[in-house]
Design a protein around this motif. Structure first.
Motif, PDB file in Angstrom:
ATOM      1  N   PRO A 217       3.184  41.459  49.418  1.00  0.00           N
ATOM      2  CA  PRO A 217       2.968  42.562  48.475  1.00  0.00           C
ATOM      3  C   PRO A 217       1.818  43.483  48.872  1.00  0.00           C
ATOM      4  O   PRO A 217       1.917  44.701  48.716  1.00  0.00           O
TER       5      PRO A 217
ATOM      6  N   SER B 246       5.411  42.349  44.383  1.00  0.00           N
ATOM      7  CA  SER B 246       5.152  40.973  43.971  1.00  0.00           C
ATOM      8  C   SER B 246       6.151  40.521  42.908  1.00  0.00           C
ATOM      9  O   SER B 246       6.654  39.397  42.958  1.00  0.00           O
TER      10      SER B 246
ATOM     11  N   ASP C 170       3.231  34.919  50.639  1.00  0.00           N
ATOM     12  CA  ASP C 170       3.507  35.551  49.345  1.00  0.00           C
ATOM     13  C   ASP C 170       2.369  36.444  48.867  1.00  0.00           C
ATOM     14  O   ASP C 170       2.579  37.288  48.002  1.00  0.00           O
ATOM     15  N   CYS C 171       1.176  36.274  49.397  1.00  0.00           N
ATOM     16  CA  CYS C 171       0.068  37.186  49.086  1.00  0.00           C
ATOM     17  C   CYS C 171       0.040  38.383  50.027  1.00  0.00           C
ATOM     18  O   CYS C 171      -0.263  39.507  49.614  1.00  0.00           O
TER      19      CYS C 171
END
Length: 122
Positions: free
Chosen positions: A12, A45, A8-9
């Protein structure tokens, strides 16, 4: 949980660079390159962390690792505004986790909890 957070980091950040360099055709030497990457990364994000849980019950990283985002009270879908709140609080908590080197996740932020898909009651 660490694997999902890593995905998830990275999504984006890499999508921000890809959008700015590939689609918008800016180069690293352009003065607007870095601000555009940040803006695109924040947009990706938002889609991943707000629209993902609202529509699919999890962000890309959580879905890949078999996790779900549910309401604490009744284990239902997160809802748009709760997901927005969790996304915004995530930036604060992520900074705290980096400083504290905890890596434990953001718990029950904005009335939402992350659970394993296989533990979800139907």
């Amino acid at each position: 949980m660490i694997g999902a957070t890593t995905v998830d980091c990275l999504v984006p950040a890499s999508a921000g660079v890809a959008l700015v360099a590939g689609v918008l055709q800016y180069s690293l030497g352009d003065p607007i390159f870095v601000p555009m990457v940040i803006a695109c990364a924040l947009a990706v994000s938002f889609v991943n962390h707000v629209l993902g849980p609202v529509l699919f019950r999890g962000s890309l990283g959580k879905l890949v690792f078999g996790l779900r985002v549910v309401r604490v009270t009744d284990a239902r879908r997160s809802g748009f505004w709760r997901a927005v709140g969790r996304w915004l609080l995530g930036f604060l908590y992520l900074g705290i986790m980096v400083v504290a080197q905890d890596g434990g996740g953001i718990g029950e932020a904005a009335g939402l909890r992350v659970i394993r898909h296989r533990d979800e009651r139907r």
